[in-house]
Design a protein around this motif. Structure first.
Motif, PDB file in Angstrom:
ATOM      1  N   ARG A   1     -32.541  -6.645  -7.773  1.00  0.00           N
ATOM      2  CA  ARG A   1     -33.351  -7.600  -8.534  1.00  0.00           C
ATOM      3  C   ARG A   1     -34.626  -6.948  -9.067  1.00  0.00           C
ATOM      4  NH1 ARG A   1     -33.041 -12.884  -4.513  1.00  0.00           N
ATOM      5  NH2 ARG A   1     -30.873 -13.465  -4.967  1.00  0.00           N
ATOM      6  N   ILE A   2     -35.276  -6.140  -8.225  1.00  0.00           N
ATOM      7  CA  ILE A   2     -36.493  -5.448  -8.643  1.00  0.00           C
ATOM      8  C   ILE A   2     -36.199  -4.560  -9.851  1.00  0.00           C
ATOM      9  CG2 ILE A   2     -38.133  -3.634  -7.981  1.00  0.00           C
ATOM     10  CD1 ILE A   2     -38.013  -4.771  -5.126  1.00  0.00           C
ATOM     11  N   LEU A   3     -35.115  -3.784  -9.747  1.00  0.00           N
ATOM     12  CA  LEU A   3     -34.742  -2.895 -10.845  1.00  0.00           C
ATOM     13  C   LEU A   3     -34.506  -3.667 -12.135  1.00  0.00           C
ATOM     14  CD1 LEU A   3     -32.308  -0.447  -9.018  1.00  0.00           C
ATOM     15  CD2 LEU A   3     -34.457   0.169 -10.103  1.00  0.00           C
ATOM     16  N   LEU A   4     -33.758  -4.758 -12.049  1.00  0.00           N
ATOM     17  CA  LEU A   4     -33.404  -5.517 -13.253  1.00  0.00           C
ATOM     18  C   LEU A   4     -34.626  -6.167 -13.881  1.00  0.00           C
ATOM     19  CD1 LEU A   4     -31.132  -6.478 -15.088  1.00  0.00           C
ATOM     20  CD2 LEU A   4     -30.918  -8.505 -13.661  1.00  0.00           C
ATOM     21  N   VAL A   5     -35.483  -6.785 -13.061  1.00  0.00           N
ATOM     22  CA  VAL A   5     -36.671  -7.461 -13.589  1.00  0.00           C
ATOM     23  C   VAL A   5     -37.619  -6.459 -14.242  1.00  0.00           C
ATOM     24  CG1 VAL A   5     -38.756  -8.731 -12.944  1.00  0.00           C
ATOM     25  CG2 VAL A   5     -36.548  -9.412 -11.995  1.00  0.00           C
ATOM     26  N   LEU A   6     -37.888  -5.333 -13.564  1.00  0.00           N
ATOM     27  CA  LEU A   6     -38.768  -4.314 -14.125  1.00  0.00           C
ATOM     28  C   LEU A   6     -38.189  -3.727 -15.409  1.00  0.00           C
ATOM     29  CD1 LEU A   6     -40.082  -2.233 -11.081  1.00  0.00           C
ATOM     30  CD2 LEU A   6     -41.452  -3.499 -12.736  1.00  0.00           C
TER      31      LEU A   6
ATOM     32  N   LEU B   1     -41.973   2.233  -6.863  1.00  0.00           N
ATOM     33  CA  LEU B   1     -43.416   2.453  -6.820  1.00  0.00           C
ATOM     34  C   LEU B   1     -44.126   1.634  -7.897  1.00  0.00           C
ATOM     35  CD1 LEU B   1     -43.583   6.317  -6.208  1.00  0.00           C
ATOM     36  CD2 LEU B   1     -44.108   4.497  -4.581  1.00  0.00           C
ATOM     37  N   ILE B   2     -43.497   1.493  -9.053  1.00  0.00           N
ATOM     38  CA  ILE B   2     -44.081   0.649 -10.105  1.00  0.00           C
ATOM     39  C   ILE B   2     -44.172  -0.792  -9.621  1.00  0.00           C
ATOM     40  CG2 ILE B   2     -43.777  -0.258 -12.445  1.00  0.00           C
ATOM     41  CD1 ILE B   2     -42.404   2.354 -13.185  1.00  0.00           C
ATOM     42  N   PHE B   3     -43.101  -1.264  -8.969  1.00  0.00           N
ATOM     43  CA  PHE B   3     -43.098  -2.629  -8.425  1.00  0.00           C
ATOM     44  C   PHE B   3     -44.187  -2.788  -7.367  1.00  0.00           C
ATOM     45  CE2 PHE B   3     -41.663  -5.623  -5.138  1.00  0.00           C
ATOM     46  CZ  PHE B   3     -41.529  -6.774  -5.904  1.00  0.00           C
ATOM     47  N   ALA B   4     -44.312  -1.789  -6.482  1.00  0.00           N
ATOM     48  CA  ALA B   4     -45.343  -1.844  -5.435  1.00  0.00           C
ATOM     49  C   ALA B   4     -46.740  -1.866  -6.043  1.00  0.00           C
ATOM     50  CB  ALA B   4     -45.187  -0.642  -4.507  1.00  0.00           C
TER      51      ALA B   4
END
Length: 481
Positions: A181-186, A253-256
């Motif tokens: 999910r993180i990958l797709l949203v970003l 890391l971008i998400f964090a």
């Protein structure tokens, strides 16, 4: 290994590809029902039909072993590349079988090399499909499959562990479902943001969306023959440089960073090493261009040298200048960047900054060990002690990577291509960078390259995108027993 189960997942991949081909057909329709409409519609129907058969006749399973996982991941990439040729072959024009295969593999592996002599002759629907192959390949075909699959527990865990290397998984502190999910949203969010900014900077909506697809995937396909040099727009170049750099940084890391967590990209020593390489390399290239008088002012030298440095190290391959006429020092620095590339867990290819930085730490540790034989020296990355298995795999990967580039250079140069072109072609294909030097420079294309060399290039592209081991294991007969 259950081949029927593997075929079922190949069917899911084909259905996913069919959806994006259909979207491309809708773009074709919106753009005045251009000549790409019917080939795209027919390709979508054909891909959907082929994908439906294994879905109908093979029962789904909730468990996969590691061998099946590897077969699904590698088979998924090969299936995507094969189905991706349908629109090109049905449209005809500049496409024969070798050209269609090359364009499809280059798209899905986000390499961005092209064997088309006139890109602008393609209808908008096919141009959009080219960009879709980048966008799908950037995040990973299998990752997109995981998004549309129901919750499969161990199955999802197996596929994601095969798709992501140990270094790429390191900065994800979540379960597999949340990682996806993180990958797709970003990925989607960054694409939308860049498209809007490019539109504001001067591109029309069609070009803005296509270039955003290519940039976030660190691919490099453009809708223009002259690539980004066509626009000669500083704001477009700055926006592209920012998003190329972001796309080459670990998405976890971008998400964090966006969520205010402590383990963000500003605290990552790998990211600092990656950014330092860009800055130092970009400055040296710019100064070299200015001193040799290739550009009249330091500002122009920084503009073109800085952009090309970011474009190469992120493996995007966009071009604003002809690097084939650049001086030797600038060429050598770009070749080094072509090997190092971005960070693990991003959409970039190559050896990855993580492995290069880790190898430098291992080298330092070994020197210290020679000086202090009884000392216990641990190799740490981001303050985490690295397991010997991870270190061994990283070192082995670098050695095999360089050996493949060397062997590939020998094979390609045996066809009569000069050494510079042969070496840069193989290095650019393995790193999924796109443009090289000589006959395959940033303003050239592969249209005059022999079909054999183009086919070999696609093999190197797949080896680089699947990080060597996955593709090699699939063809080891003993491994299947």
């Amino acid at each position: 290994m259950r081949l029927n189960v593997v075929l079922r997942y190949m069917g899911i991949v084909m259905l996913l590809i069919a959806v994006f081909i259909f979207l491309s057909a809708m773009v074709s329709l919106i753009c005045g029902a251009d000549t790409g409409l019917y080939p795209l519609l027919l390709s979508s129907v054909l891909a959907a039909a082929l994908g439906s058969f294994p879905m109908i006749f093979v029962d789904k399973t909730d468990t996969l072993n590691m061998k099946e996982g590897y077969a699904i991941v590698v088979g998924g990439w090969l299936t995507a590349c094969l189905v991706g040729t349908f629109p090109y072959l049905l449209w005809g024009g500049q496409f024969d079988i070798p050209t269609a295969w090359f364009e499809s593999v280059s798209g899905f592996t986000t390499t961005g090399s092209t064997s088309l002599s006139d890109i602008e002759a393609l209808p908008n629907g096919l141009l959009f499909w080219r960009s879709c192959t980048h966008w799908l390949g950037g995040l990973g075909v299998i990752m997109f499959v995981l998004v549309i699959l129901p919750s499969l527990g161990r199955t999802k865990m197996t596929l994601s562990s095969v798709e992501l290397s140990p270094l790429a998984r390191e900065n994800y502190k979540y379960k597999t479902q949340k990682i996806v999910r993180i990958l797709l949203v970003l990925y989607t969010g960054m694409t939308v943001c860049e498209a809007i900014l490019l539109r504001i900077a001067g591109m029309d909506w069609f070009d803005a969306v296509n270039h955003a697809f290519s940039c976030i995937a660190t691919g490099g396909f453009s809708t223009r023959n002259l690539n980004l040099a066509y626009y000669n727009n500083r704001w477009i170049e700055v926006i592209t440089m920012v998003f190329m750099t972001l796309s080459a940084i670990h998405f976890g890391l971008i998400f964090a960073t966006l969520t205010g967590q402590r383990s963000n990209m500003f605290r990552s020593e790998v990211v600092r090493f990656f950014l330092a390489t860009i800055i130092v390399g970009g400055v040296l290239i710019s100064v070299n261009l200015y001193i040799t008088g290739l550009y009249p002012t330091l500002g122009e030298s920084i503009r073109y040298g800085g952009f090309q440095a970011v474009s190469v190290i992120t493996t995007t391959g966009f071009a604003t200048a002809d690097t084939a006429v650049w001086p030797p020092l600038a060429t050598i620095l770009l070749i080094y960047m072509m090997f190092q590339c971005g960070c693990a867990g991003s959409t970039s290819g190559g050896i990855k900054s993580d492995r290069v930085w880790l190898s430098l730490k291992v080298l330092r540790a070994r020197i210290l060990q020679q000086q202090h034989p009884n000392a216990i020296i641990r190799v740490k990355l981001n303050k985490v002690t690295q397991d010997e298995r991870v270190i061994s795999l990283a070192m082995l990967f670098i050695v095999i990577y360089i050996l493949i580039v060397a062997a590939g250079t020998i094979i390609v140069s045996a066809t009569g291509m000069d050494l510079t072109s042969s070496f840069s072609l193989v290095a650019a294909s393995m790193g999924n960078v796109g443009p090289g030097f000589g006959e395959v420079g940033s303003m050239a294309n592969f249209s005059e390259i022999s079909p054999f060399v183009r086919f070999m290039s696609t093999i190197f592209m797949l080896l680089g995108r699947l990080e060597i081991f996955g593709l090699i294991q699939l063809f080891l007969i003993k491994w299947w027993k």
